[in-house]
Design a protein around this motif. Sequence first.
Motif: not given
Length: 580
Positions: A520-530
């Motif tokens: 889901a992070y990838k789908r909305v182009e959010i960096d999962s690191t934070p």
Amino acid sequence: MAAPSSSVYVDEDLGKDEDTADGSEQKPYKTLLFARIQHSLTHSDEPQYLTRKKESGAHQQWVPATTTALKKATKLYEQHKRKQARGEELASQGKEEAEKRQLALDEAKKVQIQQDPQLPKAVKIRLNEKDPALIKLRSGISEKDVDYSEGRGTRVCITGRVHRLRSQKDVMFLTLQDGYGFLQCVLTGDLTKTYDAITMTLETSLEVYGEMWEVPPKQHAPDNRELHADYYKVIGKAAGDKEAITTRVAPDADPQTLYDNKHLVLRGENASSVMKVRAALLRAFRQTYEEITPSCLEVTPPCMVQTQVEGGATLFAFDYYGQKAYLTQSSQLYLETCLPSLGNVFCVAPSFRAEKSLTRRHLSEYTHIEAELDFITFDDLLSHLELVMCRVVELALANPQIAKLVQDLNPKFEAPERPFKRMKYADAIDWLVEHDIKTGEGKPHTFGDDIAEAAERKMTDIINRPIFLTHFPTEIKAFYMRKDPQDPKVTESVDCLMPGVGEIVGGSMRMEDYDELMEAYKRVEIDSTPYYWYTDQRKYGTSPHGGYGLGLERFLAWMCGRYTVRECSLYPRFTDRCTP
């Protein structure tokens, strides 16, 4: 006819109707009326009026004014003289009245009142005090306005501000408020003749001593009682005339003026009533979360964050010691981290949305009541929401004072009944099409549309009961919402819609699977690191869980029948409004 002694020049194009003009050929007037007025002030004989105007791009020769033009100017001049005479008459009357008032004020300054030390000691009370063991009301009639013989009525001391003011011959009626209640005070005799009495203004703060009475039959006053004063003193005199509160916040003032003066608007009965109902709702929410099974524990998440919940476009960003940070959009992610050790949790905290929306249900800062529940199903979440909202209303209305305030503010309000109507998003789209309620672009609704506020509210108002709108498409909902196992195109999500307001709650089941969340992070182009701390919840004993956020101002607008949520915030913050 005698020959004119002089000539007065009037040029419709180049002339001026002001003191710099003198009616000469070099400095002509602009109109015959002004020339007539000016000449009557300085001459006793009638001059010849010469006029000219521009035609075909060139100025014509000076010619005598026509008879018609002179008659018209003379008629206007006579009207001017009558208006001027009336003005002088009114000015003279005003001067006389001012002189009379000044004499009355001078006489009033000579009237001094003192507290009688022989009277019973006064009991200090708030205006809402009704304990019969403390306050005894006198009834019947008496030749004296104040008579403490036989202990007929309790002598009290009160403080408050003048909320209403009415004067009659030798009697003044003051309704005081102190934030706890209202009490009518009756002033008679010398109490009405002092300088303070004659110049009394709304919002003036007073200390008043007197005897408590029942209100006479067929008369009306708050709580059917009144105080017959024997002494008072002004604590703080409020501004009058052009600075009077009724001028600053007139009922017909434009909204921006009222927002600029919200500190004064709050003194009004409607605004203060809404704030009292708001406080009652907050108490009711906390009590409800404590008494339900399983209970919810209150926690206090941070407002300064480095992650987003509802999309980056509505984030308020700021510099945090050289790092980029934001004001929180929601405390949901932090609440989820509490579930393993604290059980079900909730918070009452501000949330911030940098959404440039001027609709009547949007604020840039609002009070967010959020909760997260562990080991539940989607049906459990809906049942919990019904229970909480109905119980909160029940608790608030159980207080007679709050019930009366709600009744006064919103006479048509009815407490909701369970179960709420369930309606899936797809069915709502069909309903909107069947009822010819179109999108903002005037097109029929189709699956995948983010239903606009106006259409959503119209549907809710027509159905006229609370609605759980569920199973929204994945594409239009937040990345963390769990997909429906039976139909992955939609999420296990819900908006609670209330008549008159629309959406007041948004919630969903949360993704509990680690791999699904990473995707889901990838789908909305959010960096999962934070989000490592949020993702870890799926690595260390994940569970089916869900939660929601409720906008307190929207809930309050629904209960109190307010047109906009801005009326439900102490000092509303919205696009371009951050004062006072």
